[in-house]
Design an enzyme around this catalytic site. Structure first.
Site, PDB file in Angstrom:
ATOM      1  NE  ARG A  36      22.513  39.705   6.666  1.00 42.51           N
ATOM      2  CZ  ARG A  36      21.597  39.612   7.617  1.00 42.51           C
ATOM      3  NH1 ARG A  36      21.866  38.969   8.748  1.00 42.51           N
ATOM      4  NH2 ARG A  36      20.414  40.165   7.468  1.00 42.51           N
ATOM      5  NE  ARG A  72      19.552  36.634  13.566  1.00 43.93           N
ATOM      6  CZ  ARG A  72      19.296  37.154  14.743  1.00 43.93           C
ATOM      7  NH1 ARG A  72      19.702  36.536  15.846  1.00 43.93           N
ATOM      8  NH2 ARG A  72      18.657  38.285  14.883  1.00 43.93           N
ATOM      9  CG  ASN A 126      16.132  46.744  14.420  1.00 45.54           C
ATOM     10  OD1 ASN A 126      17.162  46.058  14.471  1.00 45.54           O
ATOM     11  ND2 ASN A 126      15.033  46.408  15.052  1.00 45.54           N
ATOM     12  CE  LYS A 127      15.679  41.462  10.134  1.00 43.70           C
ATOM     13  NZ  LYS A 127      16.355  41.173   8.836  1.00 43.70           N
ATOM     14  CG  ASP A 143      20.843  45.198  11.911  1.00 43.58           C
ATOM     15  OD1 ASP A 143      19.670  45.198  12.320  1.00 43.58           O
ATOM     16  OD2 ASP A 143      21.547  44.174  11.822  1.00 43.58           O
TER      17      ASP A 143
HETATM   18  O1  MRU Z   1      18.630  39.896   9.618  1.00 40.39           O
HETATM   19  P1  MRU Z   1      19.106  39.744  11.023  1.00 40.39           P
HETATM   20  O2  MRU Z   1      18.506  38.598  11.747  1.00 40.39           O
HETATM   21  O3  MRU Z   1      20.623  39.766  11.109  1.00 40.39           O
HETATM   22  O4  MRU Z   1      18.591  41.057  11.718  1.00 40.39           O
HETATM   23  C1  MRU Z   1      18.748  41.244  13.077  1.00 40.39           C
HETATM   24  C2  MRU Z   1      18.103  42.469  13.558  1.00 40.39           C
HETATM   25  O5  MRU Z   1      17.490  43.211  12.822  1.00 40.39           O
HETATM   26  C3  MRU Z   1      18.327  42.813  14.968  1.00 40.39           C
HETATM   27  O6  MRU Z   1      17.222  43.487  15.488  1.00 40.39           O
HETATM   28  C4  MRU Z   1      19.532  43.728  14.920  1.00 40.39           C
HETATM   29  O7  MRU Z   1      20.663  43.053  14.466  1.00 40.39           O
HETATM   30  C5  MRU Z   1      19.772  44.430  16.139  1.00 40.39           C
HETATM   31  S1  MRU Z   1      20.391  43.457  17.455  1.00 40.39           S
HETATM   32  C6  MRU Z   1      21.966  43.046  17.000  1.00 40.39           C
END
Ligand code: MRU
Length: 369
Positions: free
Chosen positions: A95, A54, A259-260, A249
């Site tokens: 995704r 991920r 982002n997350k 992302d």
């Molecule tokens: O759902 P994930 O674990 O793939 O999400 C990751 C994040 O949100 C990171 O902060 C994001 O990918 C930025 S760093 C590559």
């Protein structure tokens, strides 16, 4: 980066068998360190969808290797080109928010097209997958070189006292091939002897901060403290956060940052408390087609069980336990968008820039329309 003193990347070709890709299966970290073999496009698609791997950069690199495996499988199929294109679609559907995924698939398809025979196409796909991975690592290293200057400056202003950095989710080396984006400046600062301490947001529901960021910072010896997601605002109000650095992302060419989930709330709190809010990203994470991030970036929604259950170590075994009433519904938006106005600067492999179209395109003039 190092695991128990041994250098690892997050993805590589199996030694002695060019037809197998190996990854660190991140689902059971930090409690179990498992290396998984991937031998087909379907296995790669599952690894991305179910988050064995991920993080935007690593998702892109894995898709790059997935396309290489697709050429191997396609060579055993009647229609080579058709198989490869369909494999790309399958990978892209896993995704939706991390733009690195579509970017890597397109880069592979454009490259593979140039091969004049099946053998040449396979060789090109192999080379391109390695290039995507190497570039990802190198760009993150450069993000560290640029970003460390920000930390260095704050450290000087504080008379060499500890610089407190808050980060969300895992934008560390586990989210890329090596170094990480948000963590690269932190590792660079730590390696230079600058005193740093990281507030690690636990990052519900999958706890990438508590499980992954805490683990990798610990392996490198970086002082850190895990905090529940809601704590950041309080820490900022009390002067306990000098800066925030997060990954992304997908970032629009106008500077909006996906982002997350929860990143937006941290940015609001940072703005209210005059805490600088930095976003670190390699160029593969820019979306050069999207102007308005809030309206246009697709936000992945995942299953409700990720919210309702929590996983951890119990009596030496990894177990999942129910957290909510069994019948309660839960919703699981995986990302949110922080508008550019809340972002102080972007840290890229080419340097640091303001989160607006003009500054971003000055760094990346090849994307001017
Ligand atoms: O759902 P994930 O674990 O793939 O999400 C990751 C994040 O949100 C990171 O902060 C994001 O990918 C930025 S760093 C590559």
């Amino acid at each position: 980066m190092n695991v128990q003193g041994k250098h690892y990347r997050t993805i590589w070709i199996k030694k002695g068998d060019k037809k197998v890709i190996q990854i660190i299966d991140q689902r059971n970290l930090p409690h179990e360190f498992i290396i998984e073999d991937l031998k087909s496009v379907d296995e790669v698609a599952t690894a991305i969808k179910d988050m064995h791997v991920r993080g935007a950069g690593l998702i892109g690199a894995t898709a790059g290797y997935g396309m290489y495996l697709a050429t191997l499988e396609a060579s055993r199929n009647d229609s080579f080109d058709d198989f490869v294109v369909k494999a790309g679609e399958k990978l892209k559907a896993t995704r939706p928010t991390a733009v690195n995924l579509a970017w890597a698939v397109k880069r592979q398809l454009d490259a593979i097209k140039k091969g004049s025979s099946i053998d040449k196409k396979i060789a090109i796909a192999f080379k391109t997958a390695n290039e995507i991975a190497d570039e990802d690592a190198e760009y993150c290293r450069r993000i560290g070189e640029h970003g460390v200057k920000i930390i260095e400056e704050i450290s000087k202003k504080k008379g060499d006292k500890t610089v407190n950095i808050l980060t969300h989710c895992n934008a560390g080396w586990l989210a890329f091939v090596d170094y990480g984006s948000a963590t690269a400046p932190i590792y660079a600062a730590f390696d230079k002897g600058i005193k740093v301490h990281v507030w690690v947001d636990e990052t519900r529901p999958r706890n990438q901060g508590a499980r992954l960021t805490a683990w990798e910072l610990g392996e490198h010896g970086v002082p850190h403290t895990v905090i529940p997601d809601n704590v950041g605002g309080h820490l900022m109000q009390h002067g306990l956060v000098d800066l925030v650095i997060v990954g992304t992302d997908r970032t629009t060419y106008t500077g909006d940052v996906a982002n997350k989930i929860g990143t937006y709330l941290k940015a609001l709190a940072a703005k209210d408390n005059n805490v600088p809010f930095y976003v670190a990203l390699p160029s593969s994470t820019f979306d050069w087609t999207v102007r308005d991030g809030v309206k246009e970036i697709p936000i992945e929604q995942r299953g409700e069980e990720e919210v309702k259950y929590i996983q951890g170590l119990c009596d030496g075994e990894i177990k999942k336990v129910l957290l909510t009433p069994k019948k309660s519904k839960a919703t699981n938006y995986a990302f949110d968008v922080t508008p550019a106005r809340l972002v102080t600067s972007l840290i890229t492999e080419r340097g640091i820039c303001a989160p607006n179209e003009k500054s971003i395109l000055e760094l990346y003039p090849e994307h001017k329309k």
